[in-house]
Design an enzyme around this catalytic site. Sequence first.
Site, PDB file in Angstrom:
ATOM      1  N   ARG A   1       3.817  -0.470  -4.911  1.00  0.00           N
ATOM      2  CA  ARG A   1       3.567  -0.957  -3.545  1.00  0.00           C
ATOM      3  C   ARG A   1       2.225  -1.672  -3.427  1.00  0.00           C
ATOM      4  O   ARG A   1       1.949  -2.323  -2.421  1.00  0.00           O
ATOM      5  CB  ARG A   1       3.578   0.221  -2.567  1.00  0.00           C
ATOM      6  CG  ARG A   1       4.893   0.929  -2.469  1.00  0.00           C
ATOM      7  CD  ARG A   1       4.807   1.998  -1.411  1.00  0.00           C
ATOM      8  NE  ARG A   1       4.745   1.406  -0.093  1.00  0.00           N
ATOM      9  CZ  ARG A   1       5.785   1.186   0.690  1.00  0.00           C
ATOM     10  NH1 ARG A   1       6.977   1.539   0.280  1.00  0.00           N
ATOM     11  NH2 ARG A   1       5.641   0.626   1.861  1.00  0.00           N
TER      12      ARG A   1
ATOM     13  N   HIS B   1      15.277 -37.561  -6.133  1.00  0.00           N
ATOM     14  CA  HIS B   1      14.447 -37.954  -4.996  1.00  0.00           C
ATOM     15  C   HIS B   1      12.995 -37.517  -5.176  1.00  0.00           C
ATOM     16  O   HIS B   1      12.283 -37.334  -4.194  1.00  0.00           O
ATOM     17  CB  HIS B   1      15.036 -37.382  -3.705  1.00  0.00           C
ATOM     18  CG  HIS B   1      16.434 -37.853  -3.471  1.00  0.00           C
ATOM     19  ND1 HIS B   1      16.718 -39.103  -2.968  1.00  0.00           N
ATOM     20  CD2 HIS B   1      17.631 -37.261  -3.722  1.00  0.00           C
ATOM     21  CE1 HIS B   1      18.045 -39.248  -2.894  1.00  0.00           C
ATOM     22  NE2 HIS B   1      18.607 -38.141  -3.351  1.00  0.00           N
TER      23      HIS B   1
ATOM     24  N   GLU C   1      16.399 -18.703  -7.377  1.00  0.00           N
ATOM     25  CA  GLU C   1      16.076 -17.333  -7.784  1.00  0.00           C
ATOM     26  C   GLU C   1      15.526 -17.308  -9.209  1.00  0.00           C
ATOM     27  O   GLU C   1      14.561 -16.588  -9.509  1.00  0.00           O
ATOM     28  CB  GLU C   1      17.335 -16.463  -7.639  1.00  0.00           C
ATOM     29  CG  GLU C   1      17.214 -15.021  -8.079  1.00  0.00           C
ATOM     30  CD  GLU C   1      16.133 -14.223  -7.353  1.00  0.00           C
ATOM     31  OE1 GLU C   1      15.558 -14.708  -6.373  1.00  0.00           O
ATOM     32  OE2 GLU C   1      15.865 -13.095  -7.813  1.00  0.00           O
TER      33      GLU C   1
ATOM     34  N   LYS D   1      11.828 -15.921 -10.175  1.00  0.00           N
ATOM     35  CA  LYS D   1      11.625 -14.838 -11.155  1.00  0.00           C
ATOM     36  C   LYS D   1      10.584 -15.250 -12.178  1.00  0.00           C
ATOM     37  O   LYS D   1       9.687 -14.486 -12.523  1.00  0.00           O
ATOM     38  CB  LYS D   1      12.926 -14.493 -11.910  1.00  0.00           C
ATOM     39  CG  LYS D   1      13.973 -13.730 -11.175  1.00  0.00           C
ATOM     40  CD  LYS D   1      13.627 -12.302 -10.841  1.00  0.00           C
ATOM     41  CE  LYS D   1      12.863 -12.219  -9.549  1.00  0.00           C
ATOM     42  NZ  LYS D   1      13.580 -12.107  -8.339  1.00  0.00           N
TER      43      LYS D   1
ATOM     44  N   LYS E   1       5.521  -4.647  -4.007  1.00  0.00           N
ATOM     45  CA  LYS E   1       6.977  -4.580  -3.900  1.00  0.00           C
ATOM     46  C   LYS E   1       7.477  -4.829  -2.491  1.00  0.00           C
ATOM     47  O   LYS E   1       8.385  -5.603  -2.269  1.00  0.00           O
ATOM     48  CB  LYS E   1       7.455  -3.224  -4.404  1.00  0.00           C
ATOM     49  CG  LYS E   1       8.968  -3.039  -4.372  1.00  0.00           C
ATOM     50  CD  LYS E   1       9.637  -3.959  -5.359  1.00  0.00           C
ATOM     51  CE  LYS E   1      11.144  -3.849  -5.339  1.00  0.00           C
ATOM     52  NZ  LYS E   1      11.762  -4.982  -6.042  1.00  0.00           N
TER      53      LYS E   1
ATOM     54  N   ASN F   1      -2.022   1.721   5.825  1.00  0.00           N
ATOM     55  CA  ASN F   1      -1.182   0.622   5.364  1.00  0.00           C
ATOM     56  C   ASN F   1      -0.920  -0.246   6.581  1.00  0.00           C
ATOM     57  O   ASN F   1      -0.467   0.259   7.607  1.00  0.00           O
ATOM     58  CB  ASN F   1       0.139   1.189   4.800  1.00  0.00           C
ATOM     59  CG  ASN F   1       1.107   0.097   4.397  1.00  0.00           C
ATOM     60  OD1 ASN F   1       0.713  -1.059   4.218  1.00  0.00           O
ATOM     61  ND2 ASN F   1       2.369   0.462   4.242  1.00  0.00           N
ATOM     62  N   GLY F   2      -1.204  -1.557   6.479  1.00  0.00           N
ATOM     63  CA  GLY F   2      -0.977  -2.448   7.619  1.00  0.00           C
ATOM     64  C   GLY F   2      -2.205  -3.301   7.879  1.00  0.00           C
ATOM     65  O   GLY F   2      -3.093  -3.394   7.016  1.00  0.00           O
TER      66      GLY F   2
ATOM     67  N   CYS G   1       0.836  -1.193   0.000  1.00  0.00           N
ATOM     68  CA  CYS G   1       0.000   0.000   0.000  1.00  0.00           C
ATOM     69  C   CYS G   1       0.878   1.253   0.000  1.00  0.00           C
ATOM     70  O   CYS G   1       1.835   1.339   0.758  1.00  0.00           O
ATOM     71  CB  CYS G   1      -0.957   0.092   1.185  1.00  0.00           C
ATOM     72  SG  CYS G   1      -2.124  -1.256   1.269  1.00  0.00           S
TER      73      CYS G   1
ATOM     74  N   GLU H   1       6.935 -15.567 -10.568  1.00  0.00           N
ATOM     75  CA  GLU H   1       6.248 -14.359 -10.093  1.00  0.00           C
ATOM     76  C   GLU H   1       5.817 -13.429 -11.216  1.00  0.00           C
ATOM     77  O   GLU H   1       4.821 -12.730 -11.073  1.00  0.00           O
ATOM     78  CB  GLU H   1       7.053 -13.618  -9.019  1.00  0.00           C
ATOM     79  CG  GLU H   1       8.284 -12.913  -9.479  1.00  0.00           C
ATOM     80  CD  GLU H   1       9.007 -12.198  -8.342  1.00  0.00           C
ATOM     81  OE1 GLU H   1       8.368 -11.647  -7.449  1.00  0.00           O
ATOM     82  OE2 GLU H   1      10.253 -12.200  -8.374  1.00  0.00           O
TER      83      GLU H   1
ATOM     84  N   TRP I   1      -2.927  -2.687  -1.692  1.00  0.00           N
ATOM     85  CA  TRP I   1      -2.706  -4.126  -1.840  1.00  0.00           C
ATOM     86  C   TRP I   1      -3.632  -4.762  -0.813  1.00  0.00           C
ATOM     87  O   TRP I   1      -3.433  -4.618   0.389  1.00  0.00           O
ATOM     88  CB  TRP I   1      -1.237  -4.472  -1.566  1.00  0.00           C
ATOM     89  CG  TRP I   1      -0.935  -5.920  -1.831  1.00  0.00           C
ATOM     90  CD1 TRP I   1      -0.568  -6.473  -3.015  1.00  0.00           C
ATOM     91  CD2 TRP I   1      -0.950  -7.001  -0.872  1.00  0.00           C
ATOM     92  NE1 TRP I   1      -0.368  -7.824  -2.876  1.00  0.00           N
ATOM     93  CE2 TRP I   1      -0.602  -8.179  -1.570  1.00  0.00           C
ATOM     94  CE3 TRP I   1      -1.245  -7.092   0.479  1.00  0.00           C
ATOM     95  CZ2 TRP I   1      -0.530  -9.420  -0.958  1.00  0.00           C
ATOM     96  CZ3 TRP I   1      -1.174  -8.335   1.099  1.00  0.00           C
ATOM     97  CH2 TRP I   1      -0.817  -9.481   0.384  1.00  0.00           C
TER      98      TRP I   1
HETATM   99  O1  M6R Z   1      12.482  -5.882   0.378  1.00  0.00           O
HETATM  100  P1  M6R Z   1      12.886  -7.291   0.720  1.00  0.00           P
HETATM  101  O2  M6R Z   1      14.177  -7.680   0.076  1.00  0.00           O
HETATM  102  O3  M6R Z   1      12.880  -7.560   2.167  1.00  0.00           O
HETATM  103  O4  M6R Z   1      11.759  -8.175   0.058  1.00  0.00           O
HETATM  104  C1  M6R Z   1      11.745  -9.561   0.228  1.00  0.00           C
HETATM  105  C2  M6R Z   1      10.810 -10.211  -0.757  1.00  0.00           C
HETATM  106  O5  M6R Z   1       9.504  -9.747  -0.575  1.00  0.00           O
HETATM  107  C3  M6R Z   1      11.219  -9.948  -2.204  1.00  0.00           C
HETATM  108  O6  M6R Z   1      12.526 -10.347  -2.431  1.00  0.00           O
HETATM  109  C4  M6R Z   1      10.281 -10.702  -3.173  1.00  0.00           C
HETATM  110  O7  M6R Z   1      10.454 -12.060  -3.032  1.00  0.00           O
HETATM  111  C5  M6R Z   1      10.525 -10.249  -4.610  1.00  0.00           C
HETATM  112  N1  M6R Z   1       9.287  -9.979  -5.263  1.00  0.00           N
HETATM  113  C6  M6R Z   1      11.221 -11.254  -5.436  1.00  0.00           C
HETATM  114  O8  M6R Z   1      11.435 -10.826  -6.733  1.00  0.00           O
END
Ligand code: M6R
Length: 611
Positions: free
Chosen positions: A27, A507, A484, A488, A606, A98-99, A2, A491, A72
């Site tokens: 956000r 396994h 990773e 990527k 984000k 926000n929260g 948010c 997501e 969000w």
């Molecule tokens: O701001 P942060 O690095 O603490 O965020 C952690 C995760 O939310 C962040 O890395 C998330 O997994 C990304 N969308 C990955 O691309």
Amino acid sequence: MCGIIGYIGNKQARDVVLKGLKRMEYRGYDSAGIALLNGGLHVTKCKGKVKALESLIDSKDEGFVGIGHTRWATHGEPNDVNSHPHTSNSGKIALVHNGIIENFNSLKQKLESEGYSFYSDTDTEVAVKLFESVLDKNPELSLEKAVQLALGQINGAYGFAIVHADFPDRIIVSRKGSPLLIGVGDGEMLIASDASAVAEYTDKVVYLDEGELAVIQKDSYQVLDSNDVELTKEVHELAVSLEEIEKGGFPHFMLKEIFEQPKTISDSLRGRLNPDLGTITLGGLSNVMDKLVNTKRIIIAACGTSWHSALFGEYLFEWLAKISVEVEYASEFRYRDPLINEGDVVFVISQSGETADTLAALRKAKEKGASVYGIVNVVGSSIARETDAGVYLHAGPEIGVASTKAFTGQVTVLTLIAVSLAIHKGVIEKAESDRIINALARIPSQVQSILDRSEQIKNIADLFTYAPNFLYLGRSFSFPVALEGALKLKEISYIHAEGYPAAEMKHGPIALIDDMMPVVVIAATKHTNDKMVSNIEEVKARKGRIISITSEKNQEVKELSEFNFTIPDTEDVLSPLLSVIPLQLLSYYVAVNRGANVDQPRNLAKSVTVE
Ligand code: M6R
């Protein structure tokens, strides 16, 4: 999560708020809304993006005081009614939040029994009704006093911005668990959850700390702690330029950020790495280096991509600095009863510096007596301010929801820390540290050489755009890269993808392999090459489609693969900085081909400021 923005000054608040919302849309982007004060309260809000909100607002929506929100969703689906701002029954108070208000159910019941009506499914609506009820019962109170009194009844996390038609000269803000800052202008003030929203108007900011409330007026701000004591806050200089928060000719922030990596990695190394002397200087850790050298155990806590960096950190610290490391999901660590021994050191890694679980893990570790150090990108963020020491990434604002340059920044910083520790502990030969330091200095230009061949990755992406599943395999330092790469892809393109340690495939996941399954093999570390070759053979024997990432010198893997992308040769410990780049590009091009919203993937935001 948010975005919150507020403005009070001589400009049309509508314009400043809408612009700020666009900058913070990463956000959260389920819905957006704005409240303006102009002889009364005028609220416009709707489901969808800021663009949809903009189309509902016209030039008649005037006023010099306003607050806005991009959402969000947590409680209540994204729709017009659940959008913020929420308003009081009198129609005079509006707030954005926000929260999460954890006791919203009991508060709602109480307020309903007092006669207040509710219209949304959100937790937020109770806050505005609560503020209204306190004012109704105590009409002599100022808005800020009423808010302060009501906040004592709210459990959970919040960043609030509140306006009231009867107090048109002020915005009240308060934070607990959600970031908020004040942008200090000349005859105008802004409030925002993110510096990017105020950077255009001022370079002076005041960060609110936990439990603080501020009264924002055109020419002044007053910050109070939870006991109503006025505080003198430090005014920080903002180091965010407009250029950094715009796309700069790229179609997406994510692509811009991928292509920025030669520069951002250089920025992470600048002033720290000295190849001529074979030394590393980390100003942010210099006061705690003795503690680090003597520690028997390091715990690293993080979430998401930052957790993948943490896992790489585990391999690296053990390999180079001979320190035992445990990696923790911050969300698990915070609710366990972790055993922290005297002398243990905890690192938290976070791009945003605001991730709720990581912040809570930090606090838990401190509570248990650990020294906590941060590896953070956003300067002045909550995690940066609450850690005892730390190292910034200097990667600049990362706007694309999928983390790219922050990952390579984190890996770079972890490498600097590990090599520096190894040198300080005397557990690395000078020849080896010199070799790594020199190789590290070459990484930015090697990343550039990969980016110059991005077309090759696009060609591979075109062939696999509609694959329903992907498997990513890696060993040793390439295993976190496999995780990773898979994250990527899933997501931003919504393709199911799994990262696995290559040997673990036998396994279970090997059952998935057939001639439809693309298997991305990261064969980038020399010391595991023979084993990776065997794993490739195992996949091929089951007709899996091998897409390999390997060093330009690795003829064997190249020949075994159906598709191959080579990366420049480097030290094994540095290979993630190169091998992750083609994986970022692969996910980007696949997502673009599928027509997905790359910068704002569905359901995500984000920075995850709720647990
Ligand atoms: O701001 P942060 O690095 O603490 O965020 C952690 C995760 O939310 C962040 O890395 C998330 O997994 C990304 N969308 C990955 O691309």
